[in-house]
Design an enzyme around this catalytic site. Structure first.
Site, PDB file in Angstrom:
ATOM      1  N   GLN A  91     -26.339  -9.306   9.651  1.00  0.00           N
ATOM      2  CA  GLN A  91     -25.492 -10.471   9.931  1.00  0.00           C
ATOM      3  C   GLN A  91     -26.297 -11.654  10.460  1.00  0.00           C
ATOM      4  O   GLN A  91     -25.833 -12.782  10.421  1.00  0.00           O
ATOM      5  CB  GLN A  91     -24.393 -10.109  10.938  1.00  0.00           C
ATOM      6  CG  GLN A  91     -23.341  -9.181  10.356  1.00  0.00           C
ATOM      7  CD  GLN A  91     -22.253  -8.909  11.357  1.00  0.00           C
ATOM      8  OE1 GLN A  91     -22.389  -8.061  12.220  1.00  0.00           O
ATOM      9  NE2 GLN A  91     -21.152  -9.638  11.285  1.00  0.00           N
ATOM     10  N   CYS A  94     -14.354  -9.688  11.535  1.00  0.00           N
ATOM     11  CA  CYS A  94     -15.813  -9.650  11.432  1.00  0.00           C
ATOM     12  C   CYS A  94     -16.347 -11.049  11.698  1.00  0.00           C
ATOM     13  O   CYS A  94     -15.782 -12.023  11.208  1.00  0.00           O
ATOM     14  CB  CYS A  94     -16.206  -9.185  10.029  1.00  0.00           C
ATOM     15  SG  CYS A  94     -17.979  -9.139   9.745  1.00  0.00           S
ATOM     16  N   LEU A  95     -17.421 -11.125  12.469  1.00  0.00           N
ATOM     17  CA  LEU A  95     -17.998 -12.434  12.777  1.00  0.00           C
ATOM     18  C   LEU A  95     -18.512 -13.134  11.515  1.00  0.00           C
ATOM     19  O   LEU A  95     -18.691 -14.343  11.509  1.00  0.00           O
ATOM     20  CB  LEU A  95     -19.136 -12.293  13.799  1.00  0.00           C
ATOM     21  CG  LEU A  95     -18.714 -11.777  15.182  1.00  0.00           C
ATOM     22  CD1 LEU A  95     -19.921 -11.617  16.083  1.00  0.00           C
ATOM     23  CD2 LEU A  95     -17.687 -12.703  15.818  1.00  0.00           C
ATOM     24  N   HIS A 117     -22.148  -2.195   7.689  1.00  0.00           N
ATOM     25  CA  HIS A 117     -22.967  -3.394   7.449  1.00  0.00           C
ATOM     26  C   HIS A 117     -24.384  -3.017   7.014  1.00  0.00           C
ATOM     27  O   HIS A 117     -24.985  -3.684   6.178  1.00  0.00           O
ATOM     28  CB  HIS A 117     -23.078  -4.241   8.732  1.00  0.00           C
ATOM     29  CG  HIS A 117     -21.986  -5.258   8.905  1.00  0.00           C
ATOM     30  ND1 HIS A 117     -21.704  -6.234   7.974  1.00  0.00           N
ATOM     31  CD2 HIS A 117     -21.104  -5.462   9.917  1.00  0.00           C
ATOM     32  CE1 HIS A 117     -20.698  -6.993   8.406  1.00  0.00           C
ATOM     33  NE2 HIS A 117     -20.313  -6.542   9.583  1.00  0.00           N
ATOM     34  N   GLY A 154     -19.304  -6.260  18.220  1.00  0.00           N
ATOM     35  CA  GLY A 154     -20.414  -5.610  17.543  1.00  0.00           C
ATOM     36  C   GLY A 154     -21.105  -6.576  16.614  1.00  0.00           C
ATOM     37  O   GLY A 154     -20.519  -7.583  16.202  1.00  0.00           O
ATOM     38  N   HIS A 214     -17.614   0.150  11.375  1.00  0.00           N
ATOM     39  CA  HIS A 214     -17.737  -1.196  10.814  1.00  0.00           C
ATOM     40  C   HIS A 214     -19.203  -1.644  10.781  1.00  0.00           C
ATOM     41  O   HIS A 214     -19.685  -2.158   9.777  1.00  0.00           O
ATOM     42  CB  HIS A 214     -16.877  -2.149  11.667  1.00  0.00           C
ATOM     43  CG  HIS A 214     -16.928  -3.589  11.257  1.00  0.00           C
ATOM     44  ND1 HIS A 214     -15.840  -4.248  10.728  1.00  0.00           N
ATOM     45  CD2 HIS A 214     -17.924  -4.498  11.309  1.00  0.00           C
ATOM     46  CE1 HIS A 214     -16.184  -5.505  10.465  1.00  0.00           C
ATOM     47  NE2 HIS A 214     -17.439  -5.686  10.817  1.00  0.00           N
ATOM     48  N   GLU A 215     -19.907  -1.409  11.897  1.00  0.00           N
ATOM     49  CA  GLU A 215     -21.297  -1.879  11.984  1.00  0.00           C
ATOM     50  C   GLU A 215     -22.236  -1.033  11.123  1.00  0.00           C
ATOM     51  O   GLU A 215     -23.154  -1.561  10.498  1.00  0.00           O
ATOM     52  CB  GLU A 215     -21.772  -1.892  13.442  1.00  0.00           C
ATOM     53  CG  GLU A 215     -20.958  -2.781  14.381  1.00  0.00           C
ATOM     54  CD  GLU A 215     -20.754  -4.206  13.889  1.00  0.00           C
ATOM     55  OE1 GLU A 215     -21.593  -4.710  13.118  1.00  0.00           O
ATOM     56  OE2 GLU A 215     -19.738  -4.810  14.261  1.00  0.00           O
TER      57      GLU A 215
HETATM   58 ZN    ZN Z   1     -18.776  -7.255  10.677  1.00  0.00          ZN
END
Ligand code: ZN
Length: 163
Positions: free
Chosen positions: A51, A89-90, A135, A46, A131-132
């Site tokens: 991000q 998380c990226l 963000h 995701g 999670h997304e």
């Molecule tokens: Zn993330």
């Protein structure tokens, strides 16, 4: 289409509440393509627009690698149960932490044609949705970790679980 630079923890775009998308434009359509490319390139499941430095309420999710979801202005409308699992998380490379999320999530969003639809998810999909969407409200999973943020173990099959 292009791979965009993923912002890392500490970047203030990751702690900012994003604005809704009012209408689809070429610019936003290109952003969505780039977000998908960037997510796949990083083996993520995701990615949220902040991000990649764009403060808009747009999320892409694909927990299997062949089932991409684009969620514009997503809103979680139902949750059930609880699951505890390691999350990554990226924007926080090489780290993971234990987070409690709902076991089931129903989300309402707009698709790329700005048509409303609903998506239901369990397990990893439910976790990725939460999670997304976090963000988009400037919430990093690191603020929800129970215990310590841990170093990710060396490459394994779980590598694909980064969000
Ligand atoms: Zn993330």
């Amino acid at each position: 289409m292009a791979i965009r630079n993923v912002r890392k923890l500490g970047d203030e775009t990751l702690e900012t509440v994003c604005r809704p998308v009012k209408k689809m434009t070429d610019h936003i359509s290109e952003l969505i393509d780039d977000m998908l490319d960037t997510m796949y390139d990083a083996n993520g499941v995701g990615l949220a627009a902040p991000q990649v430095g764009v403060l808009r309420r747009i999320v892409v999710i694909d927990v299997t690698g062949e089932d991409p979801h684009v969620l514009i202005n997503p809103e979680i409308i139902e949750t059930q149960g609880e699951q505890k699992c390691y999350e990554g998380c990226l924007s926080v490379p090489g780290k993971m932490g234990m987070v409690t999320r709902p076991a089931y999530v129903k989300v309402k969003a707009l698709d790329r044609d700005m048509n409303e639809y609903e998506l239901e998810g369990e397990e990893l999909l439910a976790r990725a949705i939460c999670h997304e969407v976090d963000h988009l409200d400037g919430i990093m999973y690191t603020t929800k970790v129970e215990g310590d943020l841990e170093d990710m173990t060396p490459p394994s099959d779980d590598e694909d679980d980064e969000e």
